[in-house]
Design an enzyme around this catalytic site. Sequence first.
Site, short mmCIF file in Angstrom:
data_model
loop_
_atom_site.label_atom_id
_atom_site.label_comp_id
_atom_site.label_asym_id
_atom_site.label_seq_id
_atom_site.Cartn_x
_atom_site.Cartn_y
_atom_site.Cartn_z
N HIS A 50 13.22 34.78 38.39
CA HIS A 50 14.10 34.80 39.56
C HIS A 50 13.43 33.96 40.64
O HIS A 50 12.25 34.19 40.97
CB HIS A 50 14.22 36.22 40.12
N HIS B 214 15.55 37.79 27.59
CA HIS B 214 15.30 36.35 27.43
C HIS B 214 14.59 35.95 28.71
O HIS B 214 15.13 36.19 29.81
CB HIS B 214 16.63 35.61 27.23
N ASN C 183 10.46 39.94 36.02
CA ASN C 183 10.44 41.33 35.58
C ASN C 183 10.20 41.33 34.07
O ASN C 183 10.84 40.57 33.34
CB ASN C 183 11.78 42.00 35.89
N CYS D 233 20.71 32.79 25.92
CA CYS D 233 20.80 31.73 24.89
C CYS D 233 22.18 31.08 24.93
O CYS D 233 22.31 29.86 24.81
CB CYS D 233 20.54 32.31 23.50
N CYS E 53 22.32 37.01 22.50
CA CYS E 53 21.53 36.85 23.73
C CYS E 53 22.35 36.05 24.73
O CYS E 53 22.66 34.88 24.49
CB CYS E 53 20.19 36.17 23.44
N THR F 202 16.07 43.53 32.32
CA THR F 202 17.33 43.99 31.71
C THR F 202 17.90 42.97 30.72
O THR F 202 18.70 43.34 29.87
CB THR F 202 18.39 44.31 32.77
N HIS G 135 13.25 34.94 32.07
CA HIS G 135 13.87 34.31 33.24
C HIS G 135 12.99 34.57 34.45
O HIS G 135 12.49 35.68 34.63
CB HIS G 135 15.29 34.84 33.50
N HIS H 250 14.71 30.53 22.99
CA HIS H 250 14.60 31.97 23.23
C HIS H 250 13.14 32.40 23.24
O HIS H 250 12.44 32.33 22.23
CB HIS H 250 15.36 32.78 22.17
P1 5GP Z 1 16.27 41.28 35.15
O1 5GP Z 1 16.79 42.61 35.59
O2 5GP Z 1 16.22 41.18 33.64
O3 5GP Z 1 15.02 40.83 35.81
O4 5GP Z 1 17.34 40.22 35.65
C1 5GP Z 1 18.52 39.94 35.00
C2 5GP Z 1 19.37 39.21 35.99
O5 5GP Z 1 20.38 38.51 35.29
C3 5GP Z 1 20.06 40.12 36.99
O6 5GP Z 1 19.69 39.73 38.30
C4 5GP Z 1 21.54 39.91 36.71
O7 5GP Z 1 22.30 39.89 37.89
C5 5GP Z 1 21.55 38.57 36.02
N1 5GP Z 1 22.61 38.40 35.02
C6 5GP Z 1 22.90 39.25 34.00
N2 5GP Z 1 23.90 38.74 33.26
C7 5GP Z 1 24.23 37.55 33.81
C8 5GP Z 1 25.21 36.54 33.49
O8 5GP Z 1 25.97 36.65 32.53
N3 5GP Z 1 25.26 35.46 34.31
C9 5GP Z 1 24.43 35.31 35.37
N4 5GP Z 1 24.55 34.19 36.09
N5 5GP Z 1 23.49 36.23 35.70
C10 5GP Z 1 23.41 37.33 34.93
ZN ZN Z 2 17.86 34.20 24.29
#
Ligand code: 5GP
Ligand code: ZN
Length: 114
Positions: free
Chosen positions: A102, A98, A87, A8, A5, A95, A100, A47
């Site tokens: 935004h 874990h 999301n 993580c 992950c 995507t 998060h 996690h």
């Molecule tokens: P989701 O699509 O799951 O809502 O958002 C995942 C977010 O994580 C995306 O906006 C993507 O740009 C960000 N992201 C993915 N991998 C990494 C990473 O390794 N480092 C950082 N800082 N952001 C990441």
């Molecule tokens: Zn995780």
Amino acid sequence: MANDCIFCKIAAKEIPSALVYEDDQVAVFNDLEPQAPVHVLIIPKKHVANVLGLKAEKELAGHILGEVVPALVEKLGLKDGFRLVANTGAQGGQTVMHLHFHLLGGRDMAWPPG
Ligand code: 5GP
Ligand code: ZN
């Protein structure tokens, strides 16, 4: 820690990242692909897969929404407004599996989102 992950690993500092905010429960860092002048990701160090996992983590949920978000709004200059997005699941566009949040700001936001 969940195997493989990426968030993580960021929380555990196995992947070095410049943290915008950190405490014992939470880490905050800039999104790799920012969608606004301010675009940070708020993650629990533990996690948790997505917001539904907060059903079992109510203290953590309250900490994030009641303490971390207001502190970031102050620190990042978002008093005029911001967008907080979680999301969730495949259809919700998640995507990274874990949890998060935004936190986006620094420009006018459009609605509806895509
Ligand atoms: P989701 O699509 O799951 O809502 O958002 C995942 C977010 O994580 C995306 O906006 C993507 O740009 C960000 N992201 C993915 N991998 C990494 C990473 O390794 N480092 C950082 N800082 N952001 C990441
Ligand atoms: Zn995780």
